[in-house]
Enzyme design. Structure first.
Site, mmCIF file in Angstrom:
data_model
loop_
_atom_site.group_PDB
_atom_site.id
_atom_site.type_symbol
_atom_site.label_atom_id
_atom_site.label_comp_id
_atom_site.label_asym_id
_atom_site.label_seq_id
_atom_site.Cartn_x
_atom_site.Cartn_y
_atom_site.Cartn_z
ATOM 1 N N GLU A 166 0.807 -1.220 0.000
ATOM 2 C CA GLU A 166 0.000 0.000 0.000
ATOM 3 C C GLU A 166 0.846 1.278 0.000
ATOM 4 O O GLU A 166 0.817 2.059 0.961
ATOM 5 C CB GLU A 166 -0.949 0.006 1.203
ATOM 6 C CG GLU A 166 -1.850 -1.210 1.261
ATOM 7 C CD GLU A 166 -2.839 -1.183 2.422
ATOM 8 O OE1 GLU A 166 -2.685 -0.336 3.316
ATOM 9 O OE2 GLU A 166 -3.769 -2.007 2.430
ATOM 10 N N GLU A 343 -5.367 -8.549 1.032
ATOM 11 C CA GLU A 343 -6.056 -8.139 2.264
ATOM 12 C C GLU A 343 -7.515 -7.882 1.958
ATOM 13 O O GLU A 343 -7.851 -7.277 0.937
ATOM 14 C CB GLU A 343 -5.477 -6.831 2.845
ATOM 15 C CG GLU A 343 -4.112 -6.959 3.464
ATOM 16 C CD GLU A 343 -3.613 -5.642 4.057
ATOM 17 O OE1 GLU A 343 -4.446 -4.776 4.414
ATOM 18 O OE2 GLU A 343 -2.384 -5.492 4.141
HETATM 19 O O1 IFM Z 1 -4.137 -2.815 9.324
HETATM 20 C C1 IFM Z 1 -4.093 -2.321 8.014
HETATM 21 C C2 IFM Z 1 -2.926 -2.903 7.271
HETATM 22 O O2 IFM Z 1 -1.723 -2.639 7.908
HETATM 23 C C3 IFM Z 1 -2.849 -2.348 5.875
HETATM 24 N N1 IFM Z 1 -4.115 -2.425 5.192
HETATM 25 C C4 IFM Z 1 -5.297 -2.001 5.893
HETATM 26 C C5 IFM Z 1 -5.357 -2.648 7.263
HETATM 27 C C6 IFM Z 1 -6.629 -2.192 8.005
HETATM 28 O O3 IFM Z 1 -6.622 -0.815 8.179
#
Ligand code: IFM
Length: 436
Positions: A166, A343
């Site tokens: 990210e 994710e």
């Molecule tokens: O916890 C975070 C993660 O570190 C990166 N993506 C989003 C998640 C939730 O906010």
């Protein structure tokens, strides 16, 4: 309700990141990272929470791997703490830090779990921040050295290496809104940081390949479709701008060797000759993190998203269809490599009552998103795996320990782990997939 059906070799997993779970921040030679500095700065995180102990995973990793195995999952996505392996971000390596990731990977493999490693999940060594951090182009070269060392060390045993997690968050939240480390509030700095992150990604891919690193290589991007709040031209233009800044800003350099143009986008980084050639390395995979959509409203105050399926404890709209819209849109616009959903998950106000956590909203969230994902695959998007975020409740950055994303509840006072109802649901869902 019938389950959506996924390909037989689909990889089912869970994800975490180093600073959010490891703790042991001053042990065995680990150097400080920008998140140690930031979280210890008064006023930056809820309750002043830090990752000093987090889930104590550094000591309990074998127990946590056993949890993943117990859920019947085939994949685990984790990140490597750069400053645990190379305390200053350059120069000397820390044998004990490197050995920790050897142990973790070997334990996963012994349990039949495929490791997916991420090199950078926001925890820059503080030593490099002291020299300008990601604003300093030299950090991209330091990252390349780190990537080659880790790639050579682990690349024969992990199934994937992602350079960044990210980069939008590092660039925008870290350097524009200042909500994340290092806490800068300078829009021009943010676009320059994004450029250096992308450059470091491309240079690292080139260097790892030249060094013979065997694992498939890619990057993980957080992405959302953007919905205009109305059919008005102003809302549609805003939606286009938001999509350019959130999604295209990271995809276009990698796939099209350029930054996007959209009306209202007026900040561009300094780009040197050949930078786009360096950035646009072929990807072996693309990791997509999806949580919610972006709602584009030019009203004052902006109209909120309708959120007919509810909102999570983060205040994020539950919108599973967005995953389908996003993936189908990406396929239309880019020549994509295989995709992993690296994710997807939700924070819920979970409570442990008599040894049980009833997190029905999380089960509904997961079911909805997996249905949307199966429709994307049916529409021809090549998705190879899904990693729920997260295995454990953990340190949610500026929100501290207030927000719980885990399939497994963590009692931070005792470090007791308890499977939530959603963990049981996911285990059964995955078992049913294998049975068909
Ligand atoms: O916890 C975070 C993660 O570190 C990166 N993506 C989003 C998640 C939730 O906010």
């Amino acid at each position: 309700m019938t389950d959506p059906k996924f390909p037989a070799d689909f990889l089912w997993g869970v994800a975490t990141s180093a600073y959010q779970i490891e703790g042991a921040v001053a042990e065995d030679g680990r150097g400080p990272s920008i998140w140690d500095t930031f979280s210890h700065t008064p006023g930056k995180t809820v309750n002043g929470d830090t990752g000093d102990v987090a889930c104590d995973h550094y000591h309990r990793y074998a127990q946590d791997v056993a949890l993943i195995a117990g859920l019947g999952l085939g994949g685990y996505r984790f990140s490597i703490s750069w400053s645990r392996c190379q305390p200053q971000g350059k120069g000397a390596w820390n044998p004990k830090g490197l050995a920790f990731y050897d142990r973790l990977v070997d334990t996963l493999l012994e349990r039949g779990i495929t490791p997916h490693a991420t090199l950078y999940h926001w925890d820059l060594p503080q030593g490099l921040q002291d020299e300008g951090g990601w604003l300093n182009r030299d950090t991209a070269l330091r990252f390349t050295d780190y990537a080659v060392t880790m790639g050579q060390r682990l690349g024969d045993r992990v199934a994937a290496i992602a350079t960044h997690n990210e980069p939008w968050c590092t660039a925008f939240l870290g350097h524009h809104s200042g909500k994340f480390a290092p806490g800068l509030k300078d829009p021009q700095a943010a676009v320059q940081v994004a450029h250096h992150l992308l450059l470091s990604h491309g240079l690292a891919l080139q260097a790892m390949r030249a060094a013979g690193v065997k694992a498939p290589l890619g990057i993980v991007l957080n992405q959302s479709p953007v919905t205009p709040a109305s059919g008005r031209a102003t809302d549609r233009a805003l939606a286009e701008r938001e999509y350019a800044l959130f999604v295209r800003w990271y995809m276009d350099p990698i796939f099209h060797k350029r930054y996007p143009t959209a009306s209202g986008v007026h900040l561009y980084p300094q780009v040197r000759e050949n930078d786009f050639d360096a950035i646009a390395q072929p990807l072996d995979f693309l990791g997509v993190n999806y949580y919610t959509r972006i709602w584009a409203s030019t009203d004052e105050p902006p109209q909120p998203a309708p959120a007919v399926q509810g909102v999570t404890d983060m205040g994020w709209e539950v919108y599973p269809e967005g995953l389908l819209e996003l993936l189908v849109g990406l396929k239309r616009e880019y020549t994509l490599p295989p995709i992993y959903i690296t994710e997807n998950g939700m924070a819920n106000a979970d409570r442990l009552v008599d040894g049980r956590v009833d997190d029905a909203p999380r089960i509904a969230y997961m079911r909805g998103h997996l249905e949307a994902l199966s429709r994307a695959i049916a529409a021809g998007v090549d998705v190879r795996g899904f990693f729920y975020w997260s295995l454990l409740d953990n340190y949610e950055w500026d929100s501290g320990y207030d927000k719980r994303f885990g399939l497994v509840h963590v009692d931070y006072a005792t470090q007791q782990r308890t499977l939530k109802d959603s963990a049981h649901w996911y285990r059964d869902f995955v078992a049913r997939q294998a049975a068909v």
